[in-house]
Scaffold this motif. Sequence first.
Motif, short mmCIF file in Angstrom:
data_model
loop_
_atom_site.label_atom_id
_atom_site.label_comp_id
_atom_site.label_asym_id
_atom_site.label_seq_id
_atom_site.Cartn_x
_atom_site.Cartn_y
_atom_site.Cartn_z
N VAL A 94 0.84 -1.20 0.00
CA VAL A 94 0.00 0.00 0.00
C VAL A 94 0.88 1.25 0.00
N VAL A 95 0.82 2.02 -1.08
CA VAL A 95 1.47 3.32 -1.14
C VAL A 95 0.42 4.35 -1.55
N VAL A 96 0.75 5.64 -1.44
CA VAL A 96 -0.22 6.71 -1.69
C VAL A 96 0.17 7.47 -2.94
N PRO A 97 -0.76 7.69 -3.87
CA PRO A 97 -0.42 8.42 -5.09
C PRO A 97 -0.01 9.86 -4.80
N GLY A 98 0.94 10.35 -5.58
CA GLY A 98 1.45 11.69 -5.38
C GLY A 98 0.40 12.77 -5.59
N SER A 99 -0.65 12.47 -6.37
CA SER A 99 -1.70 13.46 -6.60
C SER A 99 -2.42 13.82 -5.32
N GLY A 100 -2.29 13.00 -4.27
CA GLY A 100 -2.88 13.33 -2.98
C GLY A 100 -2.07 14.34 -2.19
N PHE A 101 -0.83 14.63 -2.65
CA PHE A 101 0.05 15.56 -1.96
C PHE A 101 0.32 16.82 -2.78
N GLY A 102 -0.03 16.75 -4.06
CA GLY A 102 0.30 17.83 -4.98
C GLY A 102 1.63 17.56 -5.65
N GLN A 103 1.76 17.97 -6.91
CA GLN A 103 2.98 17.75 -7.66
C GLN A 103 2.97 18.69 -8.87
N VAL A 104 4.11 18.90 -9.46
CA VAL A 104 4.18 19.73 -10.66
C VAL A 104 3.29 19.10 -11.72
N PRO A 105 2.41 19.88 -12.37
CA PRO A 105 1.52 19.32 -13.40
C PRO A 105 2.29 18.53 -14.44
N GLY A 106 1.77 17.35 -14.74
CA GLY A 106 2.39 16.49 -15.74
C GLY A 106 3.41 15.52 -15.18
N TRP A 147 4.27 12.56 -12.06
CA TRP A 147 3.54 11.58 -11.25
C TRP A 147 4.49 10.96 -10.22
N HIS A 148 3.99 10.75 -9.01
CA HIS A 148 4.79 10.24 -7.91
C HIS A 148 3.95 9.30 -7.06
N PHE A 149 4.59 8.68 -6.09
CA PHE A 149 3.87 8.04 -4.99
C PHE A 149 4.71 8.17 -3.72
N ARG A 150 4.02 8.18 -2.58
CA ARG A 150 4.72 8.24 -1.29
C ARG A 150 4.75 6.86 -0.67
N CYS A 151 5.94 6.48 -0.23
CA CYS A 151 6.13 5.17 0.42
C CYS A 151 6.84 5.40 1.75
N THR A 152 6.31 4.87 2.83
CA THR A 152 6.99 5.00 4.10
C THR A 152 8.19 4.05 4.17
N ILE A 153 9.11 4.35 5.07
CA ILE A 153 10.25 3.46 5.32
C ILE A 153 10.02 2.66 6.61
N LEU A 154 8.76 2.60 7.07
CA LEU A 154 8.47 2.09 8.41
C LEU A 154 8.27 0.58 8.55
N PRO A 155 7.91 -0.18 7.50
CA PRO A 155 7.81 -1.63 7.73
C PRO A 155 9.10 -2.17 8.33
N GLN A 156 8.97 -3.14 9.21
CA GLN A 156 10.15 -3.68 9.90
C GLN A 156 11.21 -4.14 8.90
N GLU A 157 12.45 -4.09 9.34
CA GLU A 157 13.57 -4.29 8.43
C GLU A 157 13.51 -5.62 7.71
N ASP A 158 12.99 -6.66 8.37
CA ASP A 158 12.92 -7.96 7.71
C ASP A 158 11.83 -8.02 6.65
N LYS A 159 10.97 -6.99 6.59
CA LYS A 159 9.92 -6.93 5.56
C LYS A 159 10.40 -6.18 4.31
N ILE A 160 11.46 -5.40 4.45
CA ILE A 160 11.91 -4.55 3.34
C ILE A 160 12.27 -5.38 2.10
N PRO A 161 12.98 -6.50 2.22
CA PRO A 161 13.26 -7.28 1.00
C PRO A 161 12.00 -7.73 0.27
N ALA A 162 10.95 -8.08 1.00
CA ALA A 162 9.70 -8.49 0.36
C ALA A 162 9.07 -7.32 -0.40
N ILE A 163 9.13 -6.12 0.19
CA ILE A 163 8.59 -4.94 -0.49
C ILE A 163 9.37 -4.70 -1.79
#
Length: 531
Positions: free
Chosen positions: A484-496, A498-514
Amino acid sequence: MRKFVTDRVRSLLSRSFQHRRYAHLLSSSQSRFLSSAPSMASSSSPTSSSPFPVTCQNINPKVLECEYAVRGEIVTIAQRLQQELQTNQGSHPFDEIIYCNIGNPQSLGQQPITFFREVLALCDHPAILDKSETQGLFSTDAIQRAWQILDQIPGRATGAYSHSQGIKGLRDTIAAGIEARDGFPADPNDIFLTDGASPAVHMMMQLLIRSENDGILCPIPQYPLYSASIALHGGTLVPYYLDEATGWGLEISELKKQLETAKSKGVSVRALVVINPGNPTGQVLAEENQRDIVQFCKQEGLVLLADEVYQENVYVPEKQFHSFKKVARSMGYGEDDISLVSFQSVSKGYYGECGKRGGYMELTGFSADVREQIYKVASVNLCSNISGQILASLVMSPPKVGDESYESYSAERDGILSSLTRRAKTLEEALNKLEGITCNKAEGAMYLFPRILLPEKAIKAAEAAKKAPDAFYCQLLLNATGVVVVPGSGFGQVPGTWHFRCTILPQEDKIPAIVSRLTEFHQKFMDEFRD
């Protein structure tokens, strides 16, 4: 491999056109600053023949305009998928949902700081302080701190109301912590304890915004609390764009340009919002840049709203957090020279106590009569919760060298921050290896905000599904991987763009799966939609 994404696209389009079961989650109007995102499907709302006295036609239109992306449609779908996995294992091509949408550390496995929780437990149930067994279960300094705090609370009861600004003794402790951090005096009477930083932001918007002719300069991308609160209070968001090419730099020339544009449209700009470290962008401002910002606010007569809730989260040795109050004082500006509101929260940092809802704002440079009005607004809400107040004091006054808890506290703090540093670097490097994705370094905060160059075929498919292209990408990612990540259009961005926001918070052993899930999905997505 191509069938993998094709099936997901077909499923998404099917849901969009046939079922419409989530259409009510799509706002009928976009926030003013989201001009870059195609308008979404209108929310279905009751007509005048509705049996209900309250309809979307007669509620406050400011509520309809308000949006909050980090708990929006993507998260609702994720929660449904999670329920389906629980009731029907194997129903999806993944075995769990991994939430990377919101800065909620403890929900993803981060453990609370032991000292903080010991003090809270003792304050909530002071009867155990007199029991001999307590001496073996709790550290001596936690017991001492609990007694000290309880003596400051009316009736020694965390269930009691407090002063509307918060318990005086706790504000004394916070002021001492601010002074130790900055090297300049802090007055406990300048501090308002709140249920997290969000109510403090709302309080200031309520104070500053008189009509839609009042504007607030706000960074783009921004944390959607600001666009939402500006919309709810009927003001105008005046965007200033951070420069992605320079690591999300804040240029004074951009501030001046947007200020003049707003004035030409008859908008009276009242304040400047700065988020440092940045959310969702993760940059940490250089002190020289902060000096320029302070000077700009002084020259233009703007209130500086400094969101500093990530002040503990700095991951690169070449950067350091400096509060705007410290910067202003070091420039020679005194108490009455610049209006400054600094926000802090116990939800972030290394503590991550989101659910305890603790925080504060420190106000300097406001007249006595205006402060009376702010106090009146705070009094309407009676007071913030006592547990959050206690945590705010502990965050600003943790164990010190020589205290019994110091070594364990330091180990817990340093372990969390060093792990976050590694997680940020791993995700950043993985994202930059993907075709069409570029990601600036996460210098601080808890997020990455990668830019994705979407193929034209994917953009057209998103338009057919009545989705913003980045939202289209994020929903397909969720359906295919459970990430689950959040589209950048929910935060605003330069027209044209596209982005998404991803947290770095899942536990370290989950990062390889992500990393593996995202990499596999992205490769297949690009193959499917390649122009």
